[in-house]
Design a protein around this motif. Structure first.
Motif, short mmCIF file in Angstrom:
data_model
loop_
_atom_site.label_atom_id
_atom_site.label_comp_id
_atom_site.label_asym_id
_atom_site.label_seq_id
_atom_site.Cartn_x
_atom_site.Cartn_y
_atom_site.Cartn_z
N THR A 172 4.92 -0.03 -28.07
CA THR A 172 4.79 0.79 -26.87
C THR A 172 3.36 1.09 -26.48
OG1 THR A 172 4.99 2.82 -28.19
CG2 THR A 172 7.02 1.88 -27.32
N SER A 173 2.42 0.91 -27.38
CA SER A 173 1.03 1.22 -27.08
C SER A 173 0.14 -0.01 -27.14
CB SER A 173 0.52 2.28 -28.06
OG SER A 173 -0.82 2.62 -27.79
N LEU A 174 0.03 -0.61 -28.31
CA LEU A 174 -0.89 -1.73 -28.49
C LEU A 174 -0.51 -2.95 -27.66
CD1 LEU A 174 -3.26 -3.11 -29.85
CD2 LEU A 174 -1.78 -3.57 -31.82
N LEU A 175 0.73 -3.42 -27.79
CA LEU A 175 1.14 -4.63 -27.08
C LEU A 175 1.14 -4.42 -25.57
CD1 LEU A 175 4.01 -6.08 -29.30
CD2 LEU A 175 1.56 -6.55 -29.36
N ASN A 176 1.44 -3.20 -25.13
CA ASN A 176 1.39 -2.90 -23.70
C ASN A 176 -0.01 -3.14 -23.15
OD1 ASN A 176 1.89 -1.31 -21.12
ND2 ASN A 176 0.45 0.04 -22.16
N ARG A 177 -1.02 -2.66 -23.86
CA ARG A 177 -2.40 -2.83 -23.43
C ARG A 177 -2.81 -4.30 -23.41
NH1 ARG A 177 -7.90 -4.47 -23.83
NH2 ARG A 177 -9.26 -2.69 -23.49
N LEU A 178 -2.41 -5.04 -24.45
CA LEU A 178 -2.76 -6.45 -24.53
C LEU A 178 -2.11 -7.26 -23.41
CD1 LEU A 178 -2.49 -6.99 -28.39
CD2 LEU A 178 -4.58 -6.80 -27.03
N MET A 179 -0.85 -6.98 -23.10
CA MET A 179 -0.17 -7.73 -22.04
C MET A 179 -0.85 -7.55 -20.69
SD MET A 179 3.90 -7.18 -22.75
CE MET A 179 4.70 -7.76 -24.26
N VAL A 180 -1.31 -6.32 -20.42
CA VAL A 180 -1.90 -6.03 -19.11
C VAL A 180 -3.32 -6.58 -19.00
CG1 VAL A 180 -2.64 -4.18 -17.55
CG2 VAL A 180 -0.45 -4.00 -18.77
N LEU A 181 -4.16 -6.32 -20.00
CA LEU A 181 -5.58 -6.66 -19.88
C LEU A 181 -5.91 -8.04 -20.44
CD1 LEU A 181 -7.36 -3.27 -20.62
CD2 LEU A 181 -6.68 -4.28 -18.44
N GLU A 182 -5.50 -8.33 -21.67
CA GLU A 182 -5.87 -9.61 -22.29
C GLU A 182 -5.08 -10.79 -21.73
OE1 GLU A 182 -8.58 -7.50 -23.97
OE2 GLU A 182 -6.51 -6.79 -23.96
N TYR A 183 -3.85 -10.53 -21.26
CA TYR A 183 -3.02 -11.64 -20.79
C TYR A 183 -2.70 -11.56 -19.30
CZ TYR A 183 -2.53 -12.76 -25.70
OH TYR A 183 -2.80 -13.09 -27.01
N GLY A 184 -3.21 -10.54 -18.60
CA GLY A 184 -3.15 -10.49 -17.15
C GLY A 184 -1.77 -10.26 -16.55
N LEU A 185 -0.83 -9.66 -17.29
CA LEU A 185 0.48 -9.38 -16.72
C LEU A 185 0.44 -8.10 -15.89
CD1 LEU A 185 2.90 -10.09 -19.73
CD2 LEU A 185 2.28 -11.62 -17.85
N ALA A 186 1.32 -8.00 -14.92
CA ALA A 186 1.46 -6.76 -14.16
C ALA A 186 1.94 -5.66 -15.11
CB ALA A 186 2.45 -6.93 -13.03
N ALA A 187 1.47 -4.44 -14.91
CA ALA A 187 1.82 -3.34 -15.81
C ALA A 187 3.32 -3.08 -15.84
CB ALA A 187 1.08 -2.07 -15.38
N GLY A 188 4.01 -3.47 -14.78
CA GLY A 188 5.45 -3.27 -14.73
C GLY A 188 6.23 -4.08 -15.75
N ILE A 189 5.67 -5.20 -16.24
CA ILE A 189 6.40 -6.04 -17.20
C ILE A 189 6.50 -5.37 -18.57
CG2 ILE A 189 6.36 -8.24 -18.46
CD1 ILE A 189 5.30 -9.55 -15.93
N PRO A 190 5.40 -4.98 -19.20
CA PRO A 190 5.56 -4.26 -20.47
C PRO A 190 6.27 -2.92 -20.28
CG PRO A 190 3.26 -4.25 -19.77
CD PRO A 190 3.96 -5.23 -18.91
N ALA A 191 6.08 -2.28 -19.12
CA ALA A 191 6.80 -1.03 -18.87
C ALA A 191 8.30 -1.27 -18.82
CB ALA A 191 6.33 -0.41 -17.56
N GLY A 192 8.70 -2.39 -18.20
CA GLY A 192 10.11 -2.73 -18.17
C GLY A 192 10.66 -3.00 -19.55
N LEU A 193 9.86 -3.64 -20.40
CA LEU A 193 10.30 -3.91 -21.77
C LEU A 193 10.50 -2.61 -22.55
CD1 LEU A 193 7.96 -6.93 -22.62
CD2 LEU A 193 10.44 -7.02 -22.30
#
Length: 440
Positions: free
Chosen positions: A29-50
């Motif tokens: 909920t914290s670390l992978l969320n940050r990596l998905m958005v910044l390091e891998y360029g996903l929209a914030a809504g994707i990890p939020a949806g997960l």
């Protein structure tokens, strides 16, 4: 035959399990969320949806509780839940490392992984709470809930601080190794903490024998809750306050990365600072209540309102930080948010435990289950609304600062409304002396 209640050592062991749950959940909920958005360029809504999906899976909590009720053994469900949670976390890490190779495969694996995470948290967490409810004397239940929550936050703080220190410089191999270490340590702690726990102890007192027949269905439980005006108002308070509490969960680390240019390790360590503030706020509220016992009738409602109002002030500060950018005392601001969140959370837990036995048919389990469901829905929606709100606002404003400022301001408003709800909820007005044994 009369059975003895759990002592503090057994309660601390269950708190260690909660700490292990918090440590593993922090990865997703914290670390992978940050990596998905910044390091891998996903929209914030994707990890939020997960993350919202993993909360949705937790609506199955009554099923896990019913399963442990049938055999009257909680430990197997705790262990099975922790194994499922750990496997889900490792698969989620693997899904993130696949994103550069294939976005579709990486996200698909992540959906499956977060399903396991939700099921694991639900099975392990519900069984821990059930063991507390049946093994702890009624007069100590509020204090026991506060102690285990504090230990869960402590687990998050330690895991976040350790992971943040070990992740820099970032690489996928380092991420995998650090995550495996966190999961392995959490599973070891769980096994040691639950070893012969039920066999040595204390279950229900003779005066609190389990109700004959099957437990209430979710439909029946909801009908009873919402037929009770006080319980209905308290349910609304839990939902609104936890919605406010959770909206910043998935955007705080991306916020520090985008606006303050922090590295993954720095932002994860800052998350640890926030959770450290939560821990201090919880301890101060519990111990502070006991310090005034017999002298000053401080109510849980007072602590709840102070926590909500302080959280609103801290979030207003973060909204200003989004406009000002580097130069703002971001670390102190986030620490203040954690401190006020902790004061609010532990007083809300005390209120919840104090009201849990007020049901007409089945008390603690049914009401805690319904309020746990309200909390899970609020957490899922809060994270999703916060992240999607940032995405939409960034598109509208064109700059991340204004987008984050809008969401933080909305959270502050929700906390102000929560303080108003707490003031109007009579059930929250129980003396903090119900938490005094936290200091023992």
């Amino acid at each position: 035959m009369r059975q003895h209640a759990f002592g503090w050592w057994s309660i601390l062991r269950l708190g260690a399990v909660q700490a292990a749950i918090g440590a593993i959940t922090m990865l997703a909920t914290s670390l992978l969320n940050r990596l998905m958005v910044l390091e891998y360029g996903l929209a914030a809504g994707i990890p939020a949806g997960l993350v919202a999906w993993h909360y949705g899976v937790q609506l199955s909590r009554p099923l896990w509780g019913h399963g442990s009720d049938i055999g009257r053994r909680r430990t197997p469900w705790i262990l099975a839940g922790m194994v499922t949670l750990g496997l889900g976390a490792l698969l989620a890490v693997h899904g993130v490392t696949m994103l550069d190779e294939s976005r579709v495969k990486g996200i698909a694996l992540s959906v499956f992984a977060f399903t396991l995470i939700g099921a694991g948290v639900g099975a392990a967490g519900t069984s821990v709470l059930a063991l507390l409810a049946t093994g702890v004397a009624p007069e100590r239940r509020a204090a026991a809930a506060a102690v285990t929550w504090i230990m869960m936050v402590f687990g998050i703080v330690v895991a976040a601080g350790t992971a943040g220190a070990l992740l820099d410089p970032y690489s996928e191999q380092r991420l995998t190794a650090v995550s495996a270490g966190v999961v392995g340590a959490a599973l070891l702690v769980t096994v040691l903490a639950t070893f012969r726990l039920e066999g040595r102890g204390p279950l229900l007192p003779a005066s609190a024998a389990p109700v004959a027949g099957p437990p209430l269905s979710l439909k029946e439980a909801l009908a009873e809750i919402f037929a009770d005006d006080e319980a209905r108002r308290f349910t609304l308070f839990i939902f609104v306050s936890m919605l406010a509490y959770s909206m910043q969960d998935l955007i705080l680390e991306p916020f520090t990365g985008l606006v303050f240019a922090m590295t993954p390790g720095q932002s994860t360590s800052l998350s640890g600072l926030q959770n450290g503030g939560v821990l201090i706020g919880m301890i101060a509220t519990g111990v502070g209540g006991s310090a005034f016992r017999g002298r000053l009738p401080i109510e849980l409602r007072t602590w709840t309102m102070v926590g909500c109002l302080g959280s609103a002030v801290a979030l207003a500060g973060l909204a200003m930080a989004a406009w000002v950018g580097p130069g703002w005392p971001i670390a102190a601001n986030i620490a203040l948010l954690g401190l006020c969140n902790g004061a609010f959370a532990v007083s809300a837990i005390g209120s919840m435990m104090g009201l849990a036995g007020a049901g007409r048919r089945q008390g603690e389990g049914v009401r805690m289950g319904v309020w746990g469901t309200a909390q899970a829905i609020a957490f899922g929606l809060g994270g999703l609304i916060g992240a999607l709100g940032v995405d939409v606002a960034r598109g509208a404003f064109g700059t991340p600062g204004k987008a984050f400022a809008l969401i933080f301001a909305a959270e502050a408003g929700l906390f102000l409304y929560s303080a108003l709800l707490a003031m109007r909820t009579r059930g929250v007005a129980r003396p903090v002396s119900s938490l005094r044994s936290v200091a023992i």
